[in-house]
Design a protein around this motif. Structure first.
Motif, PDB file in Angstrom:
ATOM      1  N   GLN A 198       0.827  -1.206   0.000  1.00  0.00           N
ATOM      2  CA  GLN A 198       0.000   0.000   0.000  1.00  0.00           C
ATOM      3  C   GLN A 198       0.861   1.255   0.000  1.00  0.00           C
ATOM      4  N   MET A 199       1.957   1.224   0.781  1.00  0.00           N
ATOM      5  CA  MET A 199       2.859   2.359   0.813  1.00  0.00           C
ATOM      6  C   MET A 199       3.564   2.522  -0.529  1.00  0.00           C
ATOM      7  N   ALA A 200       3.955   1.418  -1.135  1.00  0.00           N
ATOM      8  CA  ALA A 200       4.603   1.463  -2.447  1.00  0.00           C
ATOM      9  C   ALA A 200       3.665   2.056  -3.495  1.00  0.00           C
ATOM     10  N   MET A 201       2.389   1.726  -3.405  1.00  0.00           N
ATOM     11  CA  MET A 201       1.399   2.274  -4.333  1.00  0.00           C
ATOM     12  C   MET A 201       1.255   3.781  -4.148  1.00  0.00           C
ATOM     13  N   MET A 202       1.186   4.233  -2.878  1.00  0.00           N
ATOM     14  CA  MET A 202       1.048   5.657  -2.596  1.00  0.00           C
ATOM     15  C   MET A 202       2.272   6.438  -3.057  1.00  0.00           C
ATOM     16  N   LEU A 203       3.435   5.792  -3.012  1.00  0.00           N
ATOM     17  CA  LEU A 203       4.684   6.442  -3.416  1.00  0.00           C
ATOM     18  C   LEU A 203       4.592   6.928  -4.858  1.00  0.00           C
ATOM     19  N   TRP A 204       3.914   6.155  -5.703  1.00  0.00           N
ATOM     20  CA  TRP A 204       3.781   6.523  -7.116  1.00  0.00           C
ATOM     21  C   TRP A 204       2.464   7.222  -7.421  1.00  0.00           C
ATOM     22  N   LEU A 205       1.407   6.857  -6.711  1.00  0.00           N
ATOM     23  CA  LEU A 205       0.083   7.405  -7.004  1.00  0.00           C
ATOM     24  C   LEU A 205      -0.010   8.893  -6.693  1.00  0.00           C
ATOM     25  N   MET A 206       0.499   9.307  -5.523  1.00  0.00           N
ATOM     26  CA  MET A 206       0.389  10.708  -5.121  1.00  0.00           C
ATOM     27  C   MET A 206       1.098  11.662  -6.083  1.00  0.00           C
ATOM     28  N   PRO A 207       2.357  11.402  -6.484  1.00  0.00           N
ATOM     29  CA  PRO A 207       3.003  12.307  -7.442  1.00  0.00           C
ATOM     30  C   PRO A 207       2.251  12.418  -8.763  1.00  0.00           C
ATOM     31  N   ILE A 208       1.715  11.289  -9.239  1.00  0.00           N
ATOM     32  CA  ILE A 208       0.961  11.312 -10.497  1.00  0.00           C
ATOM     33  C   ILE A 208      -0.290  12.169 -10.346  1.00  0.00           C
ATOM     34  N   MET A 209      -0.985  12.010  -9.220  1.00  0.00           N
ATOM     35  CA  MET A 209      -2.186  12.817  -8.972  1.00  0.00           C
ATOM     36  C   MET A 209      -1.841  14.301  -8.898  1.00  0.00           C
ATOM     37  N   ILE A 210      -0.741  14.626  -8.214  1.00  0.00           N
ATOM     38  CA  ILE A 210      -0.327  16.024  -8.090  1.00  0.00           C
ATOM     39  C   ILE A 210      -0.038  16.626  -9.464  1.00  0.00           C
ATOM     40  N   ILE A 211       0.654  15.881 -10.320  1.00  0.00           N
ATOM     41  CA  ILE A 211       0.974  16.373 -11.665  1.00  0.00           C
ATOM     42  C   ILE A 211      -0.301  16.607 -12.468  1.00  0.00           C
ATOM     43  N   VAL A 212      -1.224  15.648 -12.420  1.00  0.00           N
ATOM     44  CA  VAL A 212      -2.488  15.769 -13.163  1.00  0.00           C
ATOM     45  C   VAL A 212      -3.265  16.999 -12.713  1.00  0.00           C
TER      46      VAL A 212
END
Length: 252
Positions: A198-212
């Protein structure tokens, strides 16, 4: 970490309801009504306006006020970071207890919880300590976000190469916001992301969301994210020292 993620999601939803999402496109003024507008968003907007008058730029005002807010909640963040680090150190012991009580019956689960809590108490660690800082931070951070979005004067000012009221035309800020978000989380999750999907997923998901989000939202908000992330990166490096970099590299 699952509990913290769920808590953060719940608090975000509550803050959105309390703040009134339908008002996000309405300018904040002294006449704006409602507890959220009168006691959170407008005071923060006023601080931005007064700081801009003093320094002559809304861009620098956002930078300065962002740093001031981060300094205000710094003691809570230090406490949260140190507690998270202590929890991480105790994870091998926690896993031993979990392996000891593999059975799912009520008695085994109760004993597992008792021994786990005893372990935390022995080392002075509170597993719920990470929730209180979130309770304090969310109204301030989300209120500041709305103050930036709803202060009309900001929309008509420029800073560096971009208009504060429009998205960055060169996508530089969104990319920097995403990169700094990734680095911030990488440092904060150092040593545990590989152990928790779950932490590994958040590591990539949050930056992508911020960029979008940053690609379409006003650049003023991207500026706020970048400054806040840089502050958090420096804070994490100061609190955790060189170990945070070594642990982050070990996860690669």
């Amino acid at each position: 970490m699952k509990r913290k993620i769920l808590t953060l999601a719940f608090l975000t939803a509550v803050m959105m309801l309390l703040s009134g999402c339908t008002e996000i496109n309405q300018d904040i003024t002294p006449e704006s009504e409602g507890f959220w507008n009168e006691y959170v968003v407008y005071p923060l907007s006023l601080v931005i306006l007064k700081t801009a008058e003093a320094v002559g730029s809304f861009g620098w005002s956002i930078v300065i006020v962002t740093i001031l807010i981060r300094l205000l909640i710094l003691p809570l963040m230090i406490k949260q970071t140190k507690n998270a680090k202590a929890m991480q150190v105790l994870q091998p012991e926690v896993k031993k207890i979990q392996a000891k009580y593999k059975s799912k019956d009520a008695q085994s689960q109760q004993k597992m919880q008792q021994e786990t809590m005893a372990l935390f108490q022995k080392h002075g660690v509170n597993p719920l300590a990470g929730c209180f800082p979130l309770l304090v931070q969310m109204p301030i951070i989300f209120g500041f976000y709305q103050a930036i979005m709803r202060t009309d004067a900001i929309k008509h000012d420029t800073f560096l190469w971009f208009d504060l009221g429009s998205p960055d035309p060169f996508f530089i800020l969104p990319l920097v916001a995403g990169a700094t978000t990734f680095l911030q989380q990488k440092l904060m999750m150092a040593g545990s992301a590989n152990q928790n999907p779950q932490m590994a997923m958040m590591l990539w998901l949050m930056p992508i969301m911020i960029i979008v989000f940053a690609v379409t939202l006003p650049a003023a908000l991207s500026l706020y994210w970048v400054v806040g992330n840089i502050f958090m990166i420096i804070q994490t490096l100061v609190i955790n020292g060189p170990d945070s970099i070594k642990s982050a590299e070990a996860n690669d």
